[in-house]
Every structure is written in structure tokens, then in C-alpha cells.
Design an enzyme around this catalytic site. Structure first.
Site, mmCIF file in Angstrom:
data_model
loop_
_atom_site.group_PDB
_atom_site.id
_atom_site.type_symbol
_atom_site.label_atom_id
_atom_site.label_comp_id
_atom_site.label_asym_id
_atom_site.label_seq_id
_atom_site.Cartn_x
_atom_site.Cartn_y
_atom_site.Cartn_z
ATOM 1 N N GLU A 91 -75.184 -44.459 -57.896
ATOM 2 C CA GLU A 91 -75.870 -44.058 -56.675
ATOM 3 C C GLU A 91 -75.450 -44.884 -55.461
ATOM 4 O O GLU A 91 -74.993 -46.015 -55.585
ATOM 5 C CB GLU A 91 -77.373 -44.142 -56.891
ATOM 6 C CG GLU A 91 -77.860 -45.505 -57.289
ATOM 7 C CD GLU A 91 -79.255 -45.446 -57.922
ATOM 8 O OE1 GLU A 91 -79.385 -44.897 -59.033
ATOM 9 O OE2 GLU A 91 -80.192 -45.958 -57.304
ATOM 10 N N CYS A 112 -75.407 -48.603 -48.882
ATOM 11 C CA CYS A 112 -75.557 -49.498 -50.024
ATOM 12 C C CYS A 112 -74.728 -48.930 -51.183
ATOM 13 O O CYS A 112 -74.945 -47.795 -51.601
ATOM 14 C CB CYS A 112 -77.044 -49.571 -50.365
ATOM 15 S SG CYS A 112 -77.374 -50.495 -51.848
ATOM 16 N N CYS A 119 -75.721 -52.421 -65.647
ATOM 17 C CA CYS A 119 -75.513 -53.834 -65.334
ATOM 18 C C CYS A 119 -75.800 -54.659 -66.571
ATOM 19 O O CYS A 119 -76.748 -54.380 -67.305
ATOM 20 C CB CYS A 119 -76.421 -54.273 -64.186
ATOM 21 S SG CYS A 119 -76.136 -55.987 -63.687
ATOM 22 N N CYS A 123 -81.706 -58.529 -65.347
ATOM 23 C CA CYS A 123 -82.862 -59.119 -64.660
ATOM 24 C C CYS A 123 -84.093 -58.301 -65.061
ATOM 25 O O CYS A 123 -84.029 -57.069 -65.124
ATOM 26 C CB CYS A 123 -82.651 -59.094 -63.148
ATOM 27 S SG CYS A 123 -81.155 -59.978 -62.658
ATOM 28 N N CYS A 126 -85.447 -55.195 -62.914
ATOM 29 C CA CYS A 126 -84.480 -54.288 -62.281
ATOM 30 C C CYS A 126 -84.175 -53.066 -63.141
ATOM 31 O O CYS A 126 -83.942 -53.179 -64.347
ATOM 32 C CB CYS A 126 -83.197 -55.065 -62.008
ATOM 33 S SG CYS A 126 -81.886 -54.051 -61.328
ATOM 34 N N CYS A 356 -82.367 -50.612 -56.364
ATOM 35 C CA CYS A 356 -81.140 -50.385 -57.098
ATOM 36 C C CYS A 356 -81.348 -49.779 -58.480
ATOM 37 O O CYS A 356 -82.163 -50.210 -59.260
ATOM 38 C CB CYS A 356 -80.350 -51.690 -57.128
ATOM 39 S SG CYS A 356 -80.547 -52.789 -58.484
HETATM 40 N N1 SAH Z 1 -76.443 -57.316 -58.826
HETATM 41 C C1 SAH Z 1 -76.517 -57.692 -57.479
HETATM 42 C C2 SAH Z 1 -76.523 -56.530 -56.504
HETATM 43 C C3 SAH Z 1 -77.373 -55.352 -56.855
HETATM 44 S S1 SAH Z 1 -79.104 -55.560 -56.860
HETATM 45 C C4 SAH Z 1 -77.708 -58.586 -57.241
HETATM 46 O O1 SAH Z 1 -78.528 -58.719 -58.125
HETATM 47 O O2 SAH Z 1 -77.779 -59.172 -56.171
HETATM 48 C C5 SAH Z 1 -79.545 -55.524 -55.159
HETATM 49 C C6 SAH Z 1 -80.871 -56.185 -54.869
HETATM 50 O O3 SAH Z 1 -81.967 -55.348 -55.275
HETATM 51 C C7 SAH Z 1 -81.055 -57.503 -55.581
HETATM 52 O O4 SAH Z 1 -81.529 -58.483 -54.706
HETATM 53 C C8 SAH Z 1 -82.067 -57.140 -56.623
HETATM 54 O O5 SAH Z 1 -82.710 -58.264 -57.084
HETATM 55 C C9 SAH Z 1 -82.927 -56.161 -55.897
HETATM 56 N N2 SAH Z 1 -83.812 -55.363 -56.736
HETATM 57 C C10 SAH Z 1 -83.592 -54.937 -57.992
HETATM 58 N N3 SAH Z 1 -84.659 -54.234 -58.440
HETATM 59 C C11 SAH Z 1 -85.561 -54.215 -57.433
HETATM 60 C C12 SAH Z 1 -86.867 -53.660 -57.287
HETATM 61 N N4 SAH Z 1 -87.413 -52.968 -58.262
HETATM 62 N N5 SAH Z 1 -87.501 -53.850 -56.114
HETATM 63 C C13 SAH Z 1 -86.925 -54.544 -55.105
HETATM 64 N N6 SAH Z 1 -85.704 -55.087 -55.191
HETATM 65 C C14 SAH Z 1 -85.028 -54.930 -56.344
HETATM 66 FE FE1 SF4 Z 2 -77.914 -56.505 -62.347
HETATM 67 FE FE2 SF4 Z 2 -80.180 -55.655 -61.271
HETATM 68 FE FE3 SF4 Z 2 -79.896 -58.223 -61.909
HETATM 69 FE FE4 SF4 Z 2 -78.529 -57.215 -59.823
HETATM 70 S S1 SF4 Z 2 -80.748 -57.399 -59.997
HETATM 71 S S2 SF4 Z 2 -77.739 -58.538 -61.474
HETATM 72 S S3 SF4 Z 2 -78.125 -55.127 -60.597
HETATM 73 S S4 SF4 Z 2 -79.905 -56.487 -63.366
#
Ligand code: SAH
Ligand code: SF4
Length: 376
Positions: A91, A112, A119, A123, A126, A356
Site C-alpha cells: 500500500e 507514504c 515486515c 513490533c 503494528c 502502516c
Molecule cells: N518500519 C519502519 C517504517 C514503517 S512504519 C519503521 O518502523 O519506522 C511507519 C511508522 O508507523 C512507524 O513509526 C510505526 O511505528 C508507525 N505505526 C505502526 N503501526 C501504527 C499504528 N497502529 N498506529 C500509529 N502508528 C503506527
Molecule cells: Fe516493521 Fe511495523 Fe515495526 Fe516498522 S513498525 S519495523 S513496519 S513491524
């Protein structure tokens, strides 16, 4: 399968054309069709001799990605779900500029981008990591997210007249944030190749200072990036200012704890100047307590970093929730009291799963029949 032409730099194409004894100006003609006209077929490239078009067609694939699903209206945040050649879904999110905030032209947008399918970093909060990692995106698949949206925009009926009348179609995207699905620095070579194409005047023409790479904190790659010639902005997904809090939600912190991450950021900062932002999602009861303020401020001060507070976006099937507004404001106020530059994001796109990986996750689940389809 043929190699994808949008994974190649200008010099590489030039070398191929020289081998075919084509004059040098042909390279620029081809690049014009690829990146200014966003051609989706070789036949559109009418100023190239038919023989050359046939040769290109039998040597390269154009690698146009297919729009599978789109959410959002034209003047707000819009989410694009793409289907790739192996049927993977990724996406991109198109976010309109906020003229009142940055004084930017209102027809400009930030895009974006995703860099991986899924991934591996897992995390806990996420959606992108929930089903694990499938593969890295190729350079052209990263580049084509920009080009395909510009192409989609060109084809909006009200724009046709304007486009037809001008020799070079305008662009709507002038900012990139690499914050979609995937960990960009875990796909380092393809990311750098794609960004060099998107940055080049013959390619996407987007200034390096208008490109922000977000990482969960891969310290060695942050150092590597600092040694590259590009002035990209760096965003660190911090989400916790102590190892205890950060390790609880981000497994990557066990591999690269805060001290190591901070040292890598300091190196980046030293090489590039003031270009670091901390992203800090506020999750109720996890990282929103005031005991994080002191270590967070100390880190931000040391790195001269700005802090972006982002209220957590609920993910289906996960237990985490955002704190109430009073708690969000208190966190912001406490940071400001420490003299830290901080913003609290009133998120755009909350209603269309803009965080994301969420649209992809939902769509994959719908396709598998886990839940009913709710949107088109
Ligand atoms: N992997 C990279 C880039 C993609 S994630 C990273 O982690 O930085 C982009 C951002 O979206 C990150 O800061 C991530 O922590 C945040 N993110 C992921 N899930 C989210 C959620 N449910 N609500 C708000 N931000 C979120
Ligand atoms: Fe991967 Fe989501 Fe963690 Fe970014 S925030 S590193 S996309 S699991």
C-alpha cells in the site's frame, strides 16, 4: 522474466543503448516517457523508432503495478492498495499538504511508500508485521508507487485538458515518507537504488531533503546511510525512551538497544546536520507515562531531534489503544516544558486505516474469507 526498466539508473540504460548503437539522446527520450509521461505501454513512446520500441519491449518489462483497491476521497488522505506481479499486496498513502501548517501549495502531496511485503521486525503494535515478512520490494516496485499515482492522477477526467495542453505533465507529489509497509533499512540496496531514481532530475525529480526514511532503529544501516552522498531526512520510530519500555513493544531493541541506536543517530546527525525526527506513538498504559519524559528529552536534546507524537491507531485484533486526549496533551506539555520541539499529530486518515499495513492486512483477511468485505 524480463528485467524491469524502472530498476535501472540512467547510466545503465545509456550503456544498453550504446551497445545497440543508438544515439545518446534516445536515453533521455525513454526516460521522459517513463518518468514524465508515466507511459504504461511501449506503443505510447511515439517518437522512438518502431525497431527500438520492439527491442525495448523484448528486453525490458515496464513493470506497471495494478491498482487493486482505493480508499478515501480526492481531497483528503487516499490509500492505494497495489497488486504486484506475484499477487502480493502493498500500500501507499497519499496525504494532501496542509497549507496552513507549512505554507505549501495546496495541490501538493506527500506520499507514504512501502518497501517490503510484510515486515520481519514484528513490533507488537503494528499491522505490517502481523503476518510476517514475505519479500523485499524491487527498486521498480518502490519507484512505480510514485509513478502509478501520478499516472492515476493524470487520468482524472478534469485533469485531461490541462495535461494534454502541456509538454510535460505536472507532478502532484513533492514529498516522500518511507513509512509504509516494511523496514526500509532492511531492504537497503533496493531502497537506495529506488530513491536515487526518484531523486534524479531525469527520474522522479524529488529533492533528497524532501525524502524522509523511517526506521525502527537498524543501527548499522543508519551509519551506512550517513556515509551516502544523499541528504535524506531520518525518522526514528522510537516509541519508548527506556530499554525496558522499548523492548516490550519493539523486539529490534534487544538487538540494537537505545545506547547503540543513539550513537548511530549521533553519527548521522554529525554527518548530515539537523535532520532527525523521533516518531513516538502514544499507546495507553505502555509508553504514555510521564516517567518517559526525562529520558526522551535527554535523547532529543543530545541529538537535536524533534519529537512527533502520534496517537496510536487501533489495529483489528490487537489489544493496544490510544490514550485519551488529556493524557496526550499532558505528554506534549511535559516535553515542551523541557524545551523540546514536539508536535502532537492529529492524524489524517484514521478512518481509512492509514497507519502502516492496515489496509493490506484487512484485504488479505477478506480475500481469505476471514471477515466480510466492507469497503471497495
Ligand atoms: N518500519 C519502519 C517504517 C514503517 S512504519 C519503521 O518502523 O519506522 C511507519 C511508522 O508507523 C512507524 O513509526 C510505526 O511505528 C508507525 N505505526 C505502526 N503501526 C501504527 C499504528 N497502529 N498506529 C500509529 N502508528 C503506527
Ligand atoms: Fe516493521 Fe511495523 Fe515495526 Fe516498522 S513498525 S519495523 S513496519 S513491524
Amino acid at each position: 522474466m524480463l528485467p524491469y526498466i524502472k530498476s535501472f539508473a540512467r547510466e545503465e540504460l545509456q550503456a544498453q543503448l550504446e551497445q545497440w548503437n543508438e544515439p545518446a539522446f534516445r536515453t533521455d527520450q525513454i526516460l521522459f516517457w517513463l518518468y514524465s509521461r508515466r507511459a504504461s505501454s511501449w506503443d505510447e513512446m511515439t517518437n522512438l523508432p518502431k525497431l527500438l520500441r520492439d527491442r525495448l519491449q523484448s528486453t525490458f518489462s515496464l513493470g506497471v503495478i495494478e491498482l487493486f483497491r482505493k480508499l478515501g476521497s480526492r481531497d483528503t488522505t487516499q490509500k492505494f492498495l497495489w497488486r504486484l506481479h506475484d499477487h502480493s499486496l502493498v500500500e501507499s498513502v497519499l496525504i494532501p499538504a496542509s497549507p496552513s501548517l507549512y505554507g505549501e501549495q495546496s495541490d501538493r502531496h506527500t506520499l507514504c511508500l512501502s518497501t517490503q511485503v510484510g515486515c520481519a521486525y514484528g513490533c507488537k503494535f503494528c499491522a505490517s508485521g502481523l503476518d510476517g515478512w514475505k519479500r523485499n520490494l524491487e527498486p521498480f516496485e518502490i519507484v512505480e508507487q510514485v509513478i502509478a499515482i501520478e499516472r492515476w492522477h493524470d487520468r482524472q477526467p478534469e485533469e485531461m485538458e490541462r495535461i494534454d495542453g502541456s509538454p510535460k505533465a505536472d507532478r502532484i507529489i513533492n514529498n516522500l515518507v518511507i513509512m509504509g509497509m516494511g523496514e526500509p533499512l532492511a531492504n537497503y540496496a533496493n531502497l537506495l537504488k529506488a530513491l536515487s531514481i526518484l531523486n534524479a532530475p531525469w527520474g522522479g525529480g524529488i529533492g533528497a531533503r524532501k525524502i524522509t526514511i523511517s526506521t525502527s532503529g537498524l543501527a548499522p544501516q543508519i551509519r551506512q546511510l550517513a556515509d551516502e552522498p544523499f541528504q535524506f531526512r531520518l525518522a526514528i520510530s522510537l516509541h519508548g525512551a527506556t530499554d525496558e519500555v522499548r523492548s516490550r513493544i519493539m523486539p529490534v531493541n534487544r538487538k540494537y538497544p537505545l545506547k547503540e541506536l543513539a550513537n548511530a543517530c549521533a553519527y548521522y546527525q554529525e554527518k548530515k546536520g539537523r535532520m532527525i525526527t523521533f516518531e513516538y506513538i502514544l499507546i495507553a498504559g505502555v509508553n504514555d507515562q510521564l516517567d518517559q519524559i526525562k529520558p526522551l528529552s535527554a535523547l532529543a536534546r543530545r541529538l537535536n531531534a524533534k519529537v512527533n507524537l502520534i496517537p496510536y491507531n487501533k489495529v483489528d485484533g490487537l489489544e493496544w489503544v490510544r490514550p485519551d486526549e488529556r493524557t496526550q496533551e499532558a505528554f506534549l506539555g511535559a516535553l515542551e516544558d523541557q524545551g523540546i520541539t514536539a508536535t502532537l499529530r492529529r492524524e489524517k486518515g484514521h478512518d481509512i486505516d492509514a497507519a502502516c499495513g492496515q489496509l493490506r492486512l484487512k484485504t488479505e483477511r477478506e480475500l481469505r474469507g476471514d471477515v466480510a468485505t466492507t469497503n471497495t
